[in-house]
Design a protein around this motif. Sequence first.
Motif, PDB file in Angstrom:
ATOM      1  N   ILE A  70       0.838  -1.256  -0.027  1.00 29.34           N
ATOM      2  CA  ILE A  70       0.017   0.087  -0.150  1.00 29.34           C
ATOM      3  C   ILE A  70       0.934   1.122   0.107  1.00 29.34           C
ATOM      4  O   ILE A  70       0.703   2.126  -0.693  1.00 29.34           O
ATOM      5  N   GLY A  71       1.949   1.429   0.792  1.00 32.20           N
ATOM      6  CA  GLY A  71       2.564   2.529   0.911  1.00 32.20           C
ATOM      7  C   GLY A  71       3.402   2.666  -0.459  1.00 32.20           C
ATOM      8  O   GLY A  71       3.513   3.907  -0.908  1.00 32.20           O
ATOM      9  N   GLY A  72       4.078   1.597  -1.138  1.00 31.26           N
ATOM     10  CA  GLY A  72       4.741   1.862  -2.208  1.00 31.26           C
ATOM     11  C   GLY A  72       3.723   2.485  -3.407  1.00 31.26           C
ATOM     12  O   GLY A  72       4.358   3.265  -4.230  1.00 31.26           O
ATOM     13  N   GLN A  73       2.605   1.733  -3.329  1.00 26.52           N
ATOM     14  CA  GLN A  73       1.577   2.322  -4.392  1.00 26.52           C
ATOM     15  C   GLN A  73       1.060   3.826  -4.173  1.00 26.52           C
ATOM     16  O   GLN A  73       0.950   4.587  -5.138  1.00 26.52           O
ATOM     17  N   GLN A  74       1.004   4.009  -2.983  1.00 25.21           N
ATOM     18  CA  GLN A  74       0.790   5.408  -2.628  1.00 25.21           C
ATOM     19  C   GLN A  74       1.937   6.409  -2.956  1.00 25.21           C
ATOM     20  O   GLN A  74       1.226   7.546  -3.499  1.00 25.21           O
ATOM     21  N   TYR A  75       3.040   6.288  -3.052  1.00 21.97           N
ATOM     22  CA  TYR A  75       4.386   7.144  -3.439  1.00 21.97           C
ATOM     23  C   TYR A  75       4.046   7.213  -4.865  1.00 21.97           C
ATOM     24  O   TYR A  75       5.067   8.071  -5.353  1.00 21.97           O
ATOM     25  N   LEU A  76       3.500   6.343  -5.794  1.00 22.81           N
ATOM     26  CA  LEU A  76       3.603   6.503  -7.166  1.00 22.81           C
ATOM     27  C   LEU A  76       2.912   7.884  -7.563  1.00 22.81           C
ATOM     28  O   LEU A  76       2.942   8.567  -8.395  1.00 22.81           O
ATOM     29  N   PHE A  77       1.929   8.412  -6.551  1.00 21.42           N
ATOM     30  CA  PHE A  77       1.289   9.613  -6.846  1.00 21.42           C
ATOM     31  C   PHE A  77       1.741  10.880  -6.183  1.00 21.42           C
ATOM     32  O   PHE A  77       1.264  12.019  -5.977  1.00 21.42           O
ATOM     33  N   GLU A  78       3.073  10.794  -5.977  1.00 19.68           N
ATOM     34  CA  GLU A  78       3.689  11.752  -5.168  1.00 19.68           C
ATOM     35  C   GLU A  78       3.777  13.081  -5.758  1.00 19.68           C
ATOM     36  O   GLU A  78       3.546  14.215  -5.343  1.00 19.68           O
ATOM     37  N   GLU A  79       3.926  12.951  -7.242  1.00 16.53           N
ATOM     38  CA  GLU A  79       4.032  14.206  -7.998  1.00 16.53           C
ATOM     39  C   GLU A  79       2.543  14.790  -8.414  1.00 16.53           C
ATOM     40  O   GLU A  79       2.668  15.841  -8.525  1.00 16.53           O
ATOM     41  N   LEU A  80       1.466  13.954  -8.112  1.00 14.99           N
ATOM     42  CA  LEU A  80       0.175  14.395  -8.485  1.00 14.99           C
ATOM     43  C   LEU A  80      -0.552  15.050  -7.155  1.00 14.99           C
ATOM     44  O   LEU A  80      -1.423  15.746  -7.494  1.00 14.99           O
ATOM     45  N   PHE A  81      -0.165  14.728  -5.914  1.00 11.43           N
ATOM     46  CA  PHE A  81      -0.920  15.142  -4.951  1.00 11.43           C
ATOM     47  C   PHE A  81      -0.170  16.053  -3.858  1.00 11.43           C
ATOM     48  O   PHE A  81       1.216  15.870  -3.827  1.00 11.43           O
ATOM     49  N   LEU A  82      -0.649  17.062  -3.440  1.00  7.68           N
ATOM     50  CA  LEU A  82      -0.182  18.175  -2.923  1.00  7.68           C
ATOM     51  C   LEU A  82      -0.062  17.675  -1.189  1.00  7.68           C
ATOM     52  O   LEU A  82       0.764  18.067  -0.736  1.00  7.68           O
ATOM     53  N   GLY A  83      -0.746  16.736  -0.596  1.00  8.19           N
ATOM     54  CA  GLY A  83      -0.827  16.764   0.664  1.00  8.19           C
ATOM     55  C   GLY A  83      -0.004  15.210   0.989  1.00  8.19           C
ATOM     56  O   GLY A  83       0.836  14.890   0.029  1.00  8.19           O
ATOM     57  N   SER A  84      -0.421  14.685   2.184  1.00  2.70           N
ATOM     58  CA  SER A  84       0.533  13.473   2.298  1.00  2.70           C
ATOM     59  C   SER A  84       0.100  12.235   1.357  1.00  2.70           C
ATOM     60  O   SER A  84      -1.332  12.056   1.585  1.00  2.70           O
ATOM     61  N   VAL A  85       0.764  11.682   0.846  1.00  7.12           N
ATOM     62  CA  VAL A  85       0.290  10.472  -0.044  1.00  7.12           C
ATOM     63  C   VAL A  85      -0.196   9.316   0.824  1.00  7.12           C
ATOM     64  O   VAL A  85      -1.029   8.729   0.446  1.00  7.12           O
ATOM     65  N   GLU A  86      -0.135   9.314   2.141  1.00  8.74           N
ATOM     66  CA  GLU A  86      -0.436   8.231   3.106  1.00  8.74           C
ATOM     67  C   GLU A  86      -1.990   8.528   3.372  1.00  8.74           C
ATOM     68  O   GLU A  86      -2.827   7.500   3.798  1.00  8.74           O
ATOM     69  N   LYS A  87      -2.608   9.763   2.668  1.00  8.50           N
ATOM     70  CA  LYS A  87      -3.948   9.835   2.990  1.00  8.50           C
ATOM     71  C   LYS A  87      -4.856   9.518   1.749  1.00  8.50           C
ATOM     72  O   LYS A  87      -5.989   9.507   1.704  1.00  8.50           O
ATOM     73  N   LEU A  88      -4.049   8.701   0.812  1.00 10.89           N
ATOM     74  CA  LEU A  88      -4.864   8.325  -0.509  1.00 10.89           C
ATOM     75  C   LEU A  88      -5.249   6.832  -0.458  1.00 10.89           C
ATOM     76  O   LEU A  88      -4.587   6.086   0.099  1.00 10.89           O
ATOM     77  N   SER A  89      -6.164   6.844  -1.098  1.00  9.85           N
ATOM     78  CA  SER A  89      -6.557   5.269  -1.132  1.00  9.85           C
ATOM     79  C   SER A  89      -6.615   4.849  -2.679  1.00  9.85           C
ATOM     80  O   SER A  89      -7.086   5.731  -3.529  1.00  9.85           O
ATOM     81  N   VAL A  90      -5.789   3.868  -2.825  1.00 12.61           N
ATOM     82  CA  VAL A  90      -5.387   3.364  -4.131  1.00 12.61           C
ATOM     83  C   VAL A  90      -6.227   2.226  -4.697  1.00 12.61           C
ATOM     84  O   VAL A  90      -6.297   1.240  -3.719  1.00 12.61           O
ATOM     85  N   ARG A  91      -6.170   2.274  -5.928  1.00 12.78           N
ATOM     86  CA  ARG A  91      -6.999   0.846  -6.654  1.00 12.78           C
ATOM     87  C   ARG A  91      -6.311   0.593  -7.992  1.00 12.78           C
ATOM     88  O   ARG A  91      -5.894   1.722  -8.673  1.00 12.78           O
TER      89      ARG A  91
END
Length: 415
Positions: free
Chosen positions: A70-91
């Motif tokens: 889950i953590g690795g998938q969230q960090y794939l969106f690091e350049e698209l999301f202004l907040g903390s990527v840990e707050k993202l739900s990924v599918r």
Amino acid sequence: MLHVWFRGQQRPLAVWHLDERRWHLVDHWQQLFDIYGIHGAPNITLYFPSQHLLHVESSLTSAQIKQLGIGGQQYLFEELFLGSVEKLSVRQFGGEPTQLYAVDKNDIEAWQQSAALVGLNITAMLPDFLLLPIPEASSDAPELTAMTLYQDSVTTLSRQSDAQGLAVNFLPLLLSRLPSQTVIELLPAIDTDDGMASTQMQANTIALIKQQGFLVNLLPIYPEPVLIPERHALNFFAKKSQAVLSPYLKTAVMVALAAWVLQFATNGIELLRYQDAAAKTQSATAAQYQAWFPNEPLNPKGLLQTQLTPKLRQNSSDANAPVAVLSQVSPLIKQSSLTAQTLVLAPDALMLTLIAPDRSSLDGFISHLTTQGLSANLEQVNNTEQNQVLGHVRIIIVPSSADNLQVAPSRPALS
């Protein structure tokens, strides 16, 4: 189950009617419950705006994506999301290339709370581009690429394939990026109550598409809900009971648990060894005490020091008797002009090896000792290479009390 299309804040909600195969609008959540909740709180599938959706196309395989956790998938969106990527739900959706979508968990919680405030229960939550039909290329013209487009007064959506779709903020920009051989399938707007406004918007959209040189195909169907939304890969709703620990946290917990078990086992083994050593020490102490004092058993409940101290003090004078005799003998050795070569100190006797100029000096020394009340024997006399005499003298000590010494009978000297 109700299918509810949430197109944005302060916008009417759309509810799907299966019998009519079209959407009906309600003003807000409370009106939705008042109309459709007369038989209890219904379960709803919510289609949220795709504008809240983040999209990443990855060259990694599905297995590699899964290994990221889950953590690795969230960090794939690091350049698209202004907040903390840990707050993202990924599918994850689709095959290779893998399509990854993410939504802010705060948005998900806000939509759930909006429904819960009026007594509605959300069981599935999907992006609204899935309402559009999957575009299919014509068998008569396989070189053409199809794209589905929907536009109304609130939102504009497009769908390029089964796993790709997005919210369109500026339609001319989207059209400028499409291949020239593209057929655009345009769906009718659901808010047909606007009358002329909806018709004029559709006419303007068709004119813009044709102006860009694309073919337009008007579809007679409205956007339709997903058949089994709960099992869809892009269902972003998750019950709290379904929350699981990340692989990294699982590993940390397992390592900590293994370390705790190892420490507990080590402490247990050390405790057993300590108890065994304590039992052996106690047994050996009791056996030694019994050997020293056979008529008095050791009390295991009492302190060993308390039981030994009186006995050690009682025998201290006897232990000092050889030292007292030595203090008497030392001045006599100097007076007799003798040299002490060796001294052996024992509890019941002193053994001296003396160097004398002749035999008569040794006999005189023995006489002086006898005069002092000591029992001394000249046990052996040998001649040395330096024309001197080496004599072995034994002074016997038999203590009778703490202050007096009993002198044993003397034996004749050996010549």
